[in-house]
Scaffold this motif. Structure first.
Motif, PDB file in Angstrom:
ATOM      1  N   GLY A 110      80.549  76.082 -26.366  1.00 27.88           N
ATOM      2  CA  GLY A 110      79.356  76.160 -25.534  1.00 27.88           C
ATOM      3  C   GLY A 110      78.887  74.784 -25.112  1.00 27.88           C
ATOM      4  O   GLY A 110      78.580  73.940 -25.958  1.00 27.88           O
ATOM      5  N   ALA A 111      78.806  74.546 -23.791  1.00 26.20           N
ATOM      6  CA  ALA A 111      78.443  73.239 -23.257  1.00 26.20           C
ATOM      7  C   ALA A 111      77.036  73.231 -22.689  1.00 26.20           C
ATOM      8  O   ALA A 111      76.752  72.563 -21.697  1.00 26.20           O
ATOM      9  CB  ALA A 111      79.452  72.800 -22.193  1.00 26.20           C
ATOM     10  N   GLY A 112      76.119  73.992 -23.323  1.00 18.58           N
ATOM     11  CA  GLY A 112      74.714  73.947 -22.947  1.00 18.58           C
ATOM     12  C   GLY A 112      74.001  72.840 -23.705  1.00 18.58           C
ATOM     13  O   GLY A 112      74.619  72.028 -24.406  1.00 18.58           O
ATOM     14  N   PRO A 113      72.660  72.778 -23.606  1.00 17.40           N
ATOM     15  CA  PRO A 113      71.910  71.695 -24.260  1.00 17.40           C
ATOM     16  C   PRO A 113      72.157  71.577 -25.760  1.00 17.40           C
ATOM     17  O   PRO A 113      72.314  70.460 -26.277  1.00 17.40           O
ATOM     18  CB  PRO A 113      70.450  72.061 -23.958  1.00 17.40           C
ATOM     19  N   ARG A 140      83.507  78.376 -21.023  1.00 21.42           N
ATOM     20  CA  ARG A 140      84.191  79.214 -20.030  1.00 21.42           C
ATOM     21  C   ARG A 140      83.834  78.821 -18.601  1.00 21.42           C
ATOM     22  O   ARG A 140      84.559  79.159 -17.666  1.00 21.42           O
ATOM     23  CB  ARG A 140      83.833  80.680 -20.268  1.00 21.42           C
ATOM     24  N   GLU A 141      82.699  78.111 -18.410  1.00 21.27           N
ATOM     25  CA  GLU A 141      82.326  77.651 -17.081  1.00 21.27           C
ATOM     26  C   GLU A 141      83.188  76.456 -16.678  1.00 21.27           C
ATOM     27  O   GLU A 141      83.791  75.784 -17.518  1.00 21.27           O
ATOM     28  CB  GLU A 141      80.846  77.257 -17.050  1.00 21.27           C
ATOM     29  N   GLY A 185      76.854  71.883 -19.007  1.00 19.44           N
ATOM     30  CA  GLY A 185      75.410  71.834 -18.771  1.00 19.44           C
ATOM     31  C   GLY A 185      74.681  73.116 -19.083  1.00 19.44           C
ATOM     32  O   GLY A 185      73.466  73.120 -19.265  1.00 19.44           O
ATOM     33  N   GLY A 186      75.397  74.248 -19.131  1.00 19.86           N
ATOM     34  CA  GLY A 186      74.769  75.514 -19.494  1.00 19.86           C
ATOM     35  C   GLY A 186      73.836  76.047 -18.424  1.00 19.86           C
ATOM     36  O   GLY A 186      73.953  75.725 -17.230  1.00 19.86           O
ATOM     37  N   ILE A 187      72.875  76.848 -18.837  1.00 21.24           N
ATOM     38  CA  ILE A 187      71.944  77.517 -17.927  1.00 21.24           C
ATOM     39  C   ILE A 187      71.184  76.545 -17.017  1.00 21.24           C
ATOM     40  O   ILE A 187      70.959  76.858 -15.839  1.00 21.24           O
ATOM     41  CB  ILE A 187      70.949  78.381 -18.729  1.00 21.24           C
ATOM     42  N   PRO A 188      70.766  75.355 -17.488  1.00 24.72           N
ATOM     43  CA  PRO A 188      70.034  74.456 -16.585  1.00 24.72           C
ATOM     44  C   PRO A 188      70.769  74.116 -15.291  1.00 24.72           C
ATOM     45  O   PRO A 188      70.138  73.770 -14.293  1.00 24.72           O
ATOM     46  CB  PRO A 188      69.812  73.206 -17.447  1.00 24.72           C
ATOM     47  N   VAL A 193      87.647  77.455 -20.232  1.00 26.20           N
ATOM     48  CA  VAL A 193      88.374  77.940 -21.411  1.00 26.20           C
ATOM     49  C   VAL A 193      87.554  79.033 -22.079  1.00 26.20           C
ATOM     50  O   VAL A 193      86.361  78.846 -22.358  1.00 26.20           O
ATOM     51  CB  VAL A 193      88.637  76.790 -22.406  1.00 26.20           C
ATOM     52  N   ASN A 194      88.158  80.164 -22.346  1.00 28.49           N
ATOM     53  CA  ASN A 194      87.482  81.277 -23.018  1.00 28.49           C
ATOM     54  C   ASN A 194      87.910  81.351 -24.475  1.00 28.49           C
ATOM     55  O   ASN A 194      89.110  81.405 -24.770  1.00 28.49           O
ATOM     56  CB  ASN A 194      87.828  82.605 -22.340  1.00 28.49           C
ATOM     57  N   VAL A 195      86.927  81.364 -25.378  1.00 26.06           N
ATOM     58  CA  VAL A 195      87.208  81.593 -26.794  1.00 26.06           C
ATOM     59  C   VAL A 195      87.221  83.095 -27.022  1.00 26.06           C
ATOM     60  O   VAL A 195      86.264  83.796 -26.667  1.00 26.06           O
ATOM     61  CB  VAL A 195      86.158  80.917 -27.690  1.00 26.06           C
TER      62      VAL A 195
END
Length: 398
Positions: free
Chosen positions: A13-16, A36-37, A41-44, A85-87
């Motif tokens: 997960g590459a969010g905050p 996976r994106e 940066g995630g949702i922001p 990349v999907n885990v």
């Protein structure tokens, strides 16, 4: 990039939260962040409005700028990224199975941090009747369409919900020249705290409280909705519905893994260090507590990252004591266990109905902290983390 077979720490997960933890860990360890994106940066990344960044960068930023700044800071610290990349599976060891353009790969690590965040409840999960036309989207999907694809999916939608993200939807609509025709919530008051309730009025959007969205009507596209409130049933002509809030932990990986899951949050059960039932796995961010701000998640991810670093360097105490809630009005508590390492430095709770009463924390039956609360569901409640060991219980007197 070619995915490595081994790393010190794998962050999912590459969010905050994930980026904050990875940045701290990269000072001393080999860290890989997978998401996976196609961008970190995630949702922001999807939130083209203020305010972000005050506690992280000491200035007010728009979401995409904030997301890029977090990713750049992590990269400068030495964090490596594997995006797109999907885990697909978590295994003891720890190791994870991932899929990417390279195919199926297994990555082993000394520690794994899961920071996959949350998702909004869908129309189906909310049991909304009617037909199934196009034009029904979540806030997250709307933000992606508007800010990333520069699209305008409708012109006169109805917004379902009054959480903070629902008001974010109003800002997203304003950016795209979209004018919502109504905001609807079954609660008697807005879920977000005052003065959020003033915002729809300022924007000229009728706010319907104690009102249920009964059905969505239309053939190929949304044409109208039926609402049922204090004044009876009403049809509202509209060309779209934004189904906002009612967040759920993005815990698919947990459900299919060997890790224990908390039935209240839907996410993994963790101790105050952020450790899961398998202590080689950690978790941080909104998958633990649906839902908090990006800044809150960043701060929590940073503290959990520091705890992982201490674990890798010298180990953490293994003991933990369970936390129990002694009222049916309390929906959940995070963390679910208290340990000497307190990366999660406060007990965080939610209620499942409006509550006016007194909360207390007891250790082995002895009260160590208390506070008055007057609150509603989906609002943050915190209590001091006990500094002593023993059986921890949370009591509510109404």
């Amino acid at each position: 990039m070619i995915l490595p077979s081994e790393v010190d720490v794998l962050v999912i997960g590459a969010g905050p939260a994930g980026l904050a933890a990875a940045t701290e860990l990269a000072r001393d360890f080999n860290v890989l962040v997978v998401d996976r994106e196609k961008a970190a940066g995630g949702i922001p990344r999807h939130c083209g409005h203020y305010p972000f960044g005050m506690r992280e960068f000491h200035r007010v930023m728009k979401g995409p700028d904030y997301a890029r700044a977090l990713a750049a800071r992590a990269e400068a610290a030495g964090v490596r990224f594997a995006l797109g990349v999907n885990v697909v599976a978590l295994h003891p060891g720890p190791s994870v199975t991932v899929t990417s353009d390279e195919g199926v790969t297994t990555i082993s690590a000394r520690r794994v941090l899961i920071a996959t965040g949350v998702r909004e409840s869908s129309r189906a999960q909310r049991l909304i009747g009617g037909t199934k036309p196009g034009g029904v989207v979540s806030t997250g999907a709307l933000q992606g369409m508007v800010y990333l694809e520069h699209a305008r999916p409708f012109r006169r939608p109805v917004i379902l919900g009054t959480e903070l993200v629902s008001f974010s939807a109003i800002m997203t609509c304003a950016h795209a020249g979209i004018r919502p025709v109504a905001m609807v919530d079954s609660r008697r008051a807005t879920a977000a705290r005052w003065p959020s309730c003033l915002y729809p009025r300022i924007k000229g959007i009728p706010l319907y409280l104690s009102t249920k969205l009964v059905s969505i009507e239309g053939r190929e596209r949304v044409e109208s909705v039926i609402i049922d409130g204090p004044k009876g049933r009403k049809r509202i002509e509209t060309d779209g519905v934004i189904v906002s809030g009612h967040f759920r932990s993005e815990s698919t990986l947990i459900v299919t893994s060997h890790l224990a899951r908390d039935p209240g949050t839907g996410g993994p059960a963790v101790d105050s260090a952020g450790r899961c039932s398998d202590p080689t796995y950690y978790a941080a961010g909104n998958m633990l507590h649906p839902v908090e701000t990006a800044g809150w998640c960043w701060s929590e991810g940073r503290r959990v990252g520091l705890a992982i670093a201490r674990d890798l360097k010298s180990g953490l105490p293994a003991e933990r004591a369970p936390v129990t809630v002694e009222s049916d009005a309390l929906a959940w508590v995070v963390p679910q266990f208290v340990s000497p390492e307190q990366a999660l430095d406060r007990l965080q709770l939610r209620v499942n109905r409006p509550v006016n009463g007194r909360l207390s924390v007891r250790v082995d039956g002895r009260e160590v902290a208390s506070r008055r609360i007057w609150t509603r569901p989906d609002r943050r409640i915190t209590l001091p983390m006990p500094s002593v060991t023993g059986q921890v219980s949370i009591h509510l007197e109404e």
